[in-house]
Motif scaffolding. Structure first.
Motif, PDB file in Angstrom:
ATOM      1  N   HIS A  10       0.958  -1.171   0.081  1.00  0.00           N
ATOM      2  CA  HIS A  10      -0.016   0.043  -0.030  1.00  0.00           C
ATOM      3  C   HIS A  10       0.799   1.301   0.029  1.00  0.00           C
ATOM      4  CE1 HIS A  10      -3.670   2.612   1.203  1.00  0.00           C
ATOM      5  NE2 HIS A  10      -2.592   3.182   1.791  1.00  0.00           N
ATOM      6  N   GLU A  11       1.872   1.229   0.815  1.00  0.00           N
ATOM      7  CA  GLU A  11       2.651   2.535   0.993  1.00  0.00           C
ATOM      8  C   GLU A  11       3.385   2.634  -0.346  1.00  0.00           C
ATOM      9  OE1 GLU A  11       1.861   4.701   3.108  1.00  0.00           O
ATOM     10  OE2 GLU A  11       0.833   3.491   4.318  1.00  0.00           O
TER      11      GLU A  11
ATOM     12  N   HIS B 268       1.730   4.311  -2.973  1.00  0.00           N
ATOM     13  CA  HIS B 268       1.573   5.659  -2.917  1.00  0.00           C
ATOM     14  C   HIS B 268       3.057   6.372  -3.308  1.00  0.00           C
ATOM     15  CE1 HIS B 268      -2.157   6.274  -0.811  1.00  0.00           C
ATOM     16  NE2 HIS B 268      -1.563   5.649   0.427  1.00  0.00           N
TER      17      HIS B 268
ATOM     18  N   ASP C 265      -7.516   7.589   2.885  1.00  0.00           N
ATOM     19  CA  ASP C 265      -6.955   7.920   1.347  1.00  0.00           C
ATOM     20  C   ASP C 265      -8.500   8.247   0.502  1.00  0.00           C
ATOM     21  OD1 ASP C 265      -4.291   7.250   2.008  1.00  0.00           O
ATOM     22  OD2 ASP C 265      -4.396   5.529   1.102  1.00  0.00           O
TER      23      ASP C 265
HETATM   24 ZN    ZN Z   1      -2.688   5.203   1.934  1.00  0.00          ZN
END
Ligand code: ZN
Ligand code: ADP
Length: 597
Positions: free
Chosen positions: A427-428, A431, A503
């Motif tokens: 997930h990170e 980004h 988010d």
């Molecule tokens: Zn996030």
């Protein structure tokens, strides 16, 4: 920052509620108790008692001085079976027994002295409900401000502050504007003689912690006049008319000590638009009306300047903003990079900072922080340095403090399953990788999967400059970067999680603002749909709401697709970032850039 007066009030009301309930319960218990006691004690009616005496069936009678209740023991019965009776007149009863002696009807009569201790206790006990009710009454009177020493507002003991403009960093333009007010306060006569009208009210708009209270105090300090203050939320009270009476008292005090500054924090709590409602709202109206009356009522020779602060100017009743009231408005914005550096400087004065520390760098890293948050960063850094037994605060301590204030404490201790770690890592990484390919997005500063606060991980960006305008392209790319986390989860793990909920929330509100506020949707065009008329009803109608929905969805869909596209064409990078994260939990900017070389 200040503690919330609302909370104090809550505790206050809770105490009163408890006392009140206790009073009622105790009274009821006592009443019931008394009743049953009387009934029990009278288990021998007086006529019956006389009958028993006449029939010579009584062995012994015990009396207590001062009590009409007697103990009666019948012949041939044991002590435990003693009955009680009430005699209407003890003296007459004693005489009656003596008469019976003469008739040869001998009854042993014992007169016990009164047990003073018990007696006093009993008396006190019977007064308990009255006492409790009295206490409650006193509390109410105090709250109504009718009592002598009731804590009505902290203006009771006004002090001249020793805060001056030197203590307020940044805000140069605002200070320049307010120097005029300082001069008014210093020499009101001079201005009056010239025929100048002294402003009565100044409204300070700005987020909490931006220094509104501080600057108001500094004006008082510069002018050398007293500063009295109260918070709008303190006015909102349970008892009708209390808010209005507090306002009256505050201004009575102000007039007495003029020239002075009156500061009303959170004015939106009383000054929100008047309605025709009842209850809390009408109480609110009374308070607001009183405030308007007071502000209109100053004599010209009374130099009382009212400063009020709010974060929600749009909530305020327009009546407050009319000439002669809060006709000047000053926006206190969060500090820019230079302002932040100055604030950091001011608050590091009494801290042991190591020489290597570059406050400019910290200022660069803290875009968007308020003065209060920056003060907090320095305080946290001192705590961290102490805990780590450093001689001075180091740059690392400060950076740690910035992170702590941004996202809460690092929680190494939380046990995270491998599956969760992997999901967070991708997930990170999503980004970070996605924003790497978006030209308007800031460079990645650090990516981490160590949970902080409520976040499972985070991606931090470098902030190089303070921006005043954001372009449409930039907002679109922001959406893509925000949705990069979700896109990576889906592509790399083929599952999606709630980890992206924040988010998605942020992205949705950005997209919505683009459509309804900034006129960035071609279909709707440059219209601010948030503008409302006086009836609070949007004048644009229902069809437009539907179009808004379609437009927001379009923006989100485009952004999500673009995020997936970027991920798919840079899977190698995504895996590389995620695997470093899984190994080391953190990636620095350098390590991150290395991957893209
Ligand atoms: Zn996030
Ligand atoms: P507000 O009234 O806007 O909520 P405060 O005036 O109470 O904010 O600010 C809280 C604290 O933050 C201040 O006491 C001060 O320590 C710090 N602070 C805020 N702004 C500044 C500033 N411009 N310069 C120095 N310190 C500041």
């Amino acid at each position: 920052m200040k503690n919330s007066p609302k909370n104090n009030d809550k505790i206050y009301y809770m105490i009163i509620a408890i006392v009140a309930i206790a009073c009622v319960v105790v009274s009821i218990v006592l009443i019931i108790n008394n009743k049953s006691k009387n009934e029990e004690e009278k288990d021998l009616a007086y006529t019956e008692l006389i009958k028993l005496i006449d029939e010579q069936k009584i062995e012994k009678i015990e009396m207590t001085v001062g009590s009409t209740s007697i103990k009666v023991m019948l012949k041939g019965e044991s002590q435990e079976d003693a009955k009680t009776a009430i005699v209407p007149n003890t003296q007459a009863f004693i005489e009656l027994i003596h008469e019976k002696y003469k008739e040869g009807n001998y009854i042993e009569l014992i007169q016990k002295p009164v047990n003073t201790f018990l007696k006093v206790g009993e008396t006190l006990f019977s007064f308990l409900p009255t006492i409790l009710i009295l206490i409650m009454f006193l509390i109410i009177i105090q709250m109504q401000g009718l009592g002598d020493k009731g804590k009505v507002y902290d203006a009771e003991s006004h002090k001249n502050t020793n805060i001056t403009f030197k203590d307020v960093a940044g805000l140069e333009e605002e200070k320049t504007e307010l120097i005029e007010i300082v001069n008014f306060l210093k020499e009101p006569k001079k201005f009056q003689e010239m025929g100048a009208k002294i402003p009565k009210g100044i409204l300070l708009y700005g987020k909490p912690g931006t220094g509104k209270t501080l600057i108001a105090k500094a004006i008082a300090g510069e002018a050398g006049v007293p500063f009295i203050s109260m918070s709008g939320s303190e006015f909102i009270e349970m008892f009708a008319g209390l808010g209005a009476s507090r306002v009256r008292k505050l201004f009575d005090k102000a007039k007495k000590i003029s020239p002075c500054i009156v500061f009303i924090d959170e004015i939106d709590a009383i000054g929100s638009r008047r309605t025709n409602g009842s209850g809390a709202e009408s109480e609110n109206n009374q308070t607001l009306n009183q405030l308007l009356v007071e502000m209109d009522g100053f004599e010209t020779d009374q130099t009382v300047i009212v400063l009020a602060a709010t974060n929600r100017p749009e909530m305020l009743d327009k009546a407050l903003l009319r000439p002669g009231r809060f006709d000047r408005q000053i926006t206190i914005a969060p500090p820019d990079a230079k302002g932040r550096e100055e604030i950091l400087k001011i608050h590091s004065k009494n801290k042991k900072l190591s020489k290597e520390i570059d406050l400019k760098e910290i200022a660069t890293d803290t875009a968007g922080f308020t003065g209060a948050e920056l003060a907090n960063v320095l305080n946290e850094s001192a705590i961290i340095a102490t805990t780590k037994e450093h001689k001075e605060i180091t740059m690392d301590d400060l950076e740690e403090a910035v992170k702590k204030v941004t996202v809460g404490l690092e929680k190494h201790s939380r046990v995270i399953s491998d599956k969760d770690r992997k999901l967070t890592a991708y997930h990170e990484a999503g980004h970070a990788v996605v924003s790497k390919y978006l030209s308007t997005q800031s460079d990645v500063k650090e990516v981490s999967i160590i949970p902080r606060g409520i976040a499972g991980g985070y991606t931090m960006y470098k902030t190089n400059e303070d921006k005043y305008y954001i372009s449409k392209t930039e907002m679109e790319e922001r959406l893509i970067a925000l949705l990069g986390g979700r896109a990576a989860e889906k592509i790399a793990i083929n599952d999606i999680s709630t980890g992206a909920s924040n988010d998605i929330e942020v992205a949705t509100s950005v997209a919505k603002d683009m459509v309804i506020k900034y006129g960035m949707s071609d279909v709707i065009g440059p219209i601010d749909l948030t503008v409302k008329d006086r009836t609070e009803i949007s004048p644009f109608g229902e069809e437009i709401d539907n179009v808004v929905g379609v437009e927001v969805k379009k923006l989100m869909d485009v952004a999500y697709n673009k995020a997936q596209e970027i991920i798919l064409s840079h899977m190698d990078k995504l895996h590389a970032v995620a695997s470093i994260l899984l190994q080391k939990e953190k990636i620095t900017a350098e390590e991150f850039e290395e991957i893209f070389k």
